[in-house]
Scaffold this motif. Structure first.
Motif, PDB file in Angstrom:
ATOM      1  N   PRO A 269      -3.219   1.292  -6.220  1.00  0.00           N
ATOM      2  CA  PRO A 269      -4.476   0.812  -5.026  1.00  0.00           C
ATOM      3  C   PRO A 269      -4.247   1.531  -4.335  1.00  0.00           C
ATOM      4  O   PRO A 269      -3.842   2.806  -4.406  1.00  0.00           O
ATOM      5  N   PRO A 270      -4.635   1.402  -3.583  1.00  0.00           N
ATOM      6  CA  PRO A 270      -4.430   2.430  -1.634  1.00  0.00           C
ATOM      7  C   PRO A 270      -3.034   2.820  -1.793  1.00  0.00           C
ATOM      8  O   PRO A 270      -2.190   2.452  -1.530  1.00  0.00           O
ATOM      9  N   PRO A 271      -3.030   4.198  -1.191  1.00  0.00           N
ATOM     10  CA  PRO A 271      -4.369   4.787  -0.564  1.00  0.00           C
ATOM     11  C   PRO A 271      -4.885   5.370  -1.557  1.00  0.00           C
ATOM     12  O   PRO A 271      -6.294   6.312  -0.793  1.00  0.00           O
ATOM     13  N   SER A 272      -5.595   4.937  -3.227  1.00  0.00           N
ATOM     14  CA  SER A 272      -6.602   5.037  -4.413  1.00  0.00           C
ATOM     15  C   SER A 272      -7.351   4.002  -3.469  1.00  0.00           C
ATOM     16  O   SER A 272      -7.339   2.539  -3.485  1.00  0.00           O
ATOM     17  N   SER A 273      -9.055   4.412  -3.459  1.00  0.00           N
ATOM     18  CA  SER A 273      -9.571   3.118  -3.593  1.00  0.00           C
ATOM     19  C   SER A 273     -10.422   2.516  -4.400  1.00  0.00           C
ATOM     20  O   SER A 273     -10.693   1.979  -4.965  1.00  0.00           O
TER      21      SER A 273
END
Length: 566
Positions: A269-273
């Motif tokens: 999930p975010p903070p991964s795009s």
């Protein structure tokens, strides 16, 4: 690259039963360097589980792949606990220091200063990887942290041979790295830079690792190491505080889970795009029968899915602790259906026809490793210092090469970063905020198989993982998936980039007839940031539950990678 296969653990042989096995017959590790793969296997032999092995692999990569990752960087660790069946992501992304305000990165004309963004102390965020190693060992592993760190400490102290990619990377970054006394002490030998075949010893890094092993979190974020880090950053003209170092903590986040044609996909999930973009692309593509298509039409539809996902990445994604990410909408199958309806199956959609403004709504310089153990625990981890050798700055006496992750923020809204991707307010820097990332460690599961995969590659990471998933869905083996040719589109620039040999001449002509612009290796006519001959370093492991066999795939593009099963 080497792929080694050794006898299955405990004298077991593969099962031919039609009933899926409940536990793997042994363990599998794939990583970007054979010394890291062996370190993981060593810890498994000593009674550790996949999470202990992850500490060993991660820390060893931090020693032997300074070009890609290290204690001065961060990463995402996707974990599957076999006993509980639960998945969790450890977010060890770097955080912005208090001094890192957007105006600090602008020149006198108000333009982004690229030197400050990617080189030296202002480019570095507060490191997260050491805290992740402590978290893995203390909350998920079986062995003491000092046991799992022992292989990395030994290699840092005794040295390892410099390999070609490491020497080439240093040559590219030499001017920046040799600005700093601490870096020169590590990388220059008698005034000469490292060369392929040299024995590369890092006694200061070994000492830093030993302090981490002995004192845990405080061994890096407080005391001797912290003081040296702060002094080194200050000496180079930057500013970190003891408080922001001491207060760094990893975050446990709930993974993104969705279905694709019978596969359960678990990702970050975010903070991964990466997770949201991956879900968007696959949920667009599930409406098509890709397996029946010719190469040009299949590529066209995959590219159109990439284009739309990267457009959304630009405007909506950031650190969820600071930005309201419309995750529910972006992950919705209805939203994907709406995006699919805008795709012409025979014509490219020019990127400038997709809105360049946010609409209302109700992420080679990285490394990855994959692990499955005999209990069925799994780890997919992607870690980085961002660009080649990160910021180039080693604070004197630490051996720790600091990241240049501040460039992953939208330091100036609407201005592309080093990977050519843009961002706006959702990804603007603020003290303690984590920059948006493309790192996308991922699990794939169905009734017959359990798979871990991931890769480095900057903004291309997400599309490489996408192509890997589609490859597994096509029935390819782990090694075939690792070797798949790669192509990429990221909305802007409006170009398909591809590795050498990805498309034959007929496919290129068909794509061009559909209105696509291609940037191929050696092609200087098109715009954009260029296209490398090869990309990424995908590492993957697979457990076939029907035959109860393990296999690994290590990217043939990398001369020192290794996948091993035992």
């Amino acid at each position: 690259m080497t792929v080694a296969f050794v006898p299955l653990a405990f004298g077991q042989s593969p099962s031919s039963a039609s009933t899926p096995a409940t536990h793997p017959p042994g363990a599998a590790v794939a990583s970007g360097h054979k010394l890291a793969t062996e370190a993981g296997l060593q810890i498994l032999r000593e009674g550790g589980n996949a999470f202990d092995a992850a500490v060993a692999v991660s820390s060893t990569l931090s020693v032997v792949e300074p070009i890609s990752s290290g204690l001065g960087g961060g990463g995402f660790f996707l974990l599957h606990d076999a006993a509980s069946g639960k998945d969790v992501m450890i977010d060890a992304r770097e955080t912005a220091p208090e001094s890192a305000k957007p105006e600090a990165y602008l020149d006198k004309d108000g333009k982004l200063d690229p030197n400050k963004a990617v080189n030296g102390p202002w480019s570095a965020g507060i490191p997260g990887l050491p805290a992740a190693l402590v978290e893995l060992a203390t909350k998920h592993g079986k062995l003491p942290l000092k046991t799992s760190l022992a292989p990395a400490i030994k290699i840092a102290s005794e040295g390892f041979p410099v390999y070609a990619r490491m020497a080439r990377g240093y040559a590219q970054r030499r001017e920046v790295m040799e600005r700093y006394p601490g870096t020169r002490e590590v990388y220059l030998r008698g005034g000469k830079p490292i060369a392929e075949g040299d024995l590369f010893k890092q006694p200061e890094l070994a000492h830093t690792l030993q302090l981490l092993a002995d004192k845990g979190h405080d061994g890096f974020y407080k005391g001797e190491t912290a003081k040296k880090l702060i002094a080194g950053v200050k000496q180079a003209g930057g500013k970190w505080t003891a408080e922001e170092l001491a207060n760094y903590q990893v975050k446990q986040r709930t993974p993104i889970v969705f279905d694709y044609k019978g596969w359960k996909i678990t990702t970050v999930p975010p903070p991964s795009s990466g997770g949201i973009a991956l879900a968007s692309m696959l949920q667009i593509l599930e409406g098509y029968d890709l397996k029946s298509m010719d190469a040009a039409h299949r590529t066209h539809l995959v590219v159109e899915a990439m284009r739309r996902a990267y457009r959304d990445r630009t405007f909506f994604l950031g650190d969820p602790d600071f930005t309201e990410v419309p995750q529910r909408v972006l992950l919705s199958k209805d939203y994907a259906l709406g995006l699919r309806s805008t795709i012409n199956p025979e014509k490219a959609t020019p990127s400038d026809l997709l809105s360049g403004k946010p609409t209302p709504l109700e992420d080679d310089e990285t490394t990855h490793f994959s692990i499955i153990d005999s209990e069925g625990n799994r780890v997919g981890a992607t870690q980085t210092v961002n660009l080649l050798y990160g910021s180039g700055l080693i604070p004197k006496g630490t051996g720790v090469l600091l990241n240049d992750e501040m460039d992953d923020f939208a330091l100036k809204p609407g201005t592309p970063n080093a990977f050519g991707v843009m961002g706006y307010e959702a990804n603007a820097p603020k003290p303690g905020k984590r920059p948006l990332s493309s790192m996308t460690p991922t699990f794939m599961d169905n009734a017959d198989k359990a798979i871990v995969l991931g890769t480095p590659g900057g903004s291309r990471i997400i599309t490489m993982v996408l192509l890997g998933i589609l490859g597994y869905d096509d029935g390819l083996s782990a090694q075939e998936v690792a070797a798949l040719p790669r192509y990429h589109h990221q909305w802007l620039p409006d170009l398909i980039e591809a590795e050498t040999g990805t498309f034959d001449e007929a496919t290129v002509k068909s794509l061009e007839a559909m209105g696509h612009k291609l940037k191929l290796p050696g092609d200087t006519a098109a715009g954009g940031r260029g296209s490398s001959h090869v990309w990424g370093n995908l590492q993957t492991v697979e457990w076939d539950k029907r035959t109860n066999t393990l296999s690994g795939g290590s990217d043939p593009r990398n001369e020192v990678g290794s996948a091993a099963v035992e």
